[in-house]
Motif scaffolding. Structure first.
Motif, PDB file in Angstrom:
ATOM      1  N   SER A 114     -21.172 -16.533  26.902  1.00 48.10           N
ATOM      2  CA  SER A 114     -21.392 -16.249  25.484  1.00 48.10           C
ATOM      3  C   SER A 114     -20.099 -15.922  24.737  1.00 48.10           C
ATOM      4  N   ARG A 159     -16.907 -16.564  22.981  1.00 49.28           N
ATOM      5  CA  ARG A 159     -16.320 -17.756  22.372  1.00 49.28           C
ATOM      6  C   ARG A 159     -14.881 -17.539  21.909  1.00 49.28           C
ATOM      7  N   HIS A 160     -14.480 -16.274  21.694  1.00 42.81           N
ATOM      8  CA  HIS A 160     -13.127 -16.020  21.180  1.00 42.81           C
ATOM      9  C   HIS A 160     -12.732 -14.593  21.535  1.00 42.81           C
ATOM     10  N   PRO A 175     -23.484 -16.072  20.628  1.00 41.54           N
ATOM     11  CA  PRO A 175     -22.036 -16.297  20.619  1.00 41.54           C
ATOM     12  C   PRO A 175     -21.287 -15.030  20.229  1.00 41.54           C
TER      13      PRO A 175
END
Length: 232
Positions: A93, A95-96, A71
């Motif tokens: 992968s 996430r933000h 992540p």
């Protein structure tokens, strides 16, 4: 998680610009990496006419993002937001996204779409060579006024001239539309005024404001680190 840092325009040696952040995160068990951007000459290819542009920067960052299934939080600074908009799109992968004094381009927009048609006063553009760079004499007061003396003295060694192609090339994706995005407004930024950042940030899912200049990861690394470590 891991963190991928994407630096801004007209600089090289990305690991130096992010070194205070990477050290802080490493102490908390979080690995990080800073991709080299070809348009800044970091991969050895010459800049200017015919040299690498936005597409090559996007490919370089996307390759790093795809190197791991861990992540990932992508932290993009200034021009790095243009690169990240396309590079992070469709990468499972990721996430933000954290955008620092940056841009959130729509598909088809370029860096030039965020200006007023004239080069910023702190930039030197050489149309014959096809490059642009930060005027060294304006570096500290524009971008590093809240940094300590050591950083101010060293930063000029990590400037570079970048291919002007990147200013007019449009992105083909807008990852921030599909990935949770936090925008960090730098309220004391003399390069990208806070009012402009707040306008850009209206597209982000979350907005955080910090009393810092253009490079808070150098002047306020603990604050930026706390933000990253608090992400869901």
């Amino acid at each position: 998680m891991r963190v991928v840092f994407v630096h801004g325009a007209c600089v090289r040696d990305g690991s130096w610009w992010w070194h205070r952040m990477s050290g802080l995160l490493r102490g908390r068990g979080v690995p990080s990496v800073t991709p080299a951007l070809p348009s800044c000459g970091e991969t050895g290819a010459p800049g200017g006419h015919g040299g690498p542009g936005l597409a090559e920067d996007v490919d370089a960052v996307r390759q790093v993002l795809r190197d791991s299934d861990e992540p990932t939080v992508v932290v993009a600074h200034s021009y790095g937001g243009i690169v990240t908009a396309e590079a992070a799109a469709g990468v499972a992968s990721v996430r933000h996204l954290v955008l620092i004094s940056s841009y959130l381009p729509e598909i088809g927009q370029s860096l030039a779409d965020f200006g007023d048609g004239a080069p910023a006063p702190f930039l030197d553009v050489d149309p014959d060579a096809g490059t642009f760079g930060v005027r060294p004499e304006l570096l500290v007061n524009t971008f590093l006024q809240d940094c300590d003396a050591d950083v101010q003295a060293e930063a000029a060694n990590h400037l570079t001239r970048q291919s002007v192609r990147v200013t007019g090339e449009a992105v083909g994706a807008a990852a921030w539309r599909d990935v949770p995005t936090t925008y960090l407004v730098c309220a004391q930024d003399a390069g990208t005024p806070a009012r402009s950042q707040r306008e850009f940030a209206r597209k982000a899912g979350r907005v955080v404001e910090l009393d810092a200049g253009h490079h808070p990861f150098l002047s306020r690394p603990a604050a930026v680190g706390d933000l990253l470590l608090s992400l869901p």
